[in-house]
Scaffold this active site. Structure first.
Site, PDB file in Angstrom:
ATOM      1  N   CYS A 141      43.408  38.871  39.204  1.00 40.55           N
ATOM      2  CA  CYS A 141      43.874  37.728  40.004  1.00 40.55           C
ATOM      3  C   CYS A 141      42.918  36.540  39.881  1.00 40.55           C
ATOM      4  CB  CYS A 141      44.010  38.178  41.456  1.00 40.55           C
ATOM      5  SG  CYS A 141      44.287  36.855  42.641  1.00 40.55           S
ATOM      6  N   CYS A 183      41.657  35.137  43.219  1.00 41.17           N
ATOM      7  CA  CYS A 183      40.729  36.113  43.801  1.00 41.17           C
ATOM      8  C   CYS A 183      39.337  35.949  43.191  1.00 41.17           C
ATOM      9  CB  CYS A 183      41.220  37.538  43.564  1.00 41.17           C
ATOM     10  SG  CYS A 183      42.818  37.911  44.315  1.00 41.17           S
TER      11      CYS A 183
END
Length: 143
Positions: free
Chosen positions: A64, A67
């Site tokens: 991600c 993230c």
């Protein structure tokens, strides 16, 4: 000579232990088992927060992009709020049961858990300043 080698070995071991315990990483990774003993046992009907301080749990994944951008911000905040807030991360790919239990459909997802009060989930990448405001309003809200 033998005593000198033993002393050198012990000193080296102590230095290594100190270096490993003083690592820069303040955000602790949890798996499903450690989540149940550190945060709460989600399998129980009366799941209560087990922490001694407010906590933030970052539901994340290695693939991600947002993230990855959020991770260093959380590391910085974990140092700034050391002793006041516990920071954790959960890899949703490794802990699918937790992702399902918290209905995680988008990441990053941050679970803010006040010591007393209702936990709140915030979805998406946030700046450090935004997170500080979230921390103050959710975790340290004046009653």
């Amino acid at each position: 000579m033998k005593t000198l080698k033993t002393t050198a070995f012990i000193i080296t071991a102590i230095i290594c232990m100190c270096l490993s315990t003083n690592s820069n990483a303040q955000v602790k990774e949890l798996d499903s088992k450690s989540f149940k003993t550190t945060i709460c046992d989600i399998t129980k009907e009366d799941a209560t927060f087990l922490g001694k301080r407010p906590a933030i749990v970052d539901f994340t994944a290695t693939w991600c992009g947002p993230c990855k951008k959020l991770a260093p911000i959380l590391e910085e905040l974990s140092k700034e709020y050391k002793g006041k807030i516990d920071f954790y991360k959960v890899d949703v790919d490794k802990c699918r049961d937790l992702a399902e239990a918290f209905k995680i459909s988008s990441i990053p997802a941050l679970l803010f858990i006040p010591k007393d009060g209702t936990p709140q989930m915030l979805i998406g990448l946030r700046s450090k300043d935004m997170l500080k405001k979230d921390i103050e309003s959710i975790l340290f809200e004046k009653k």
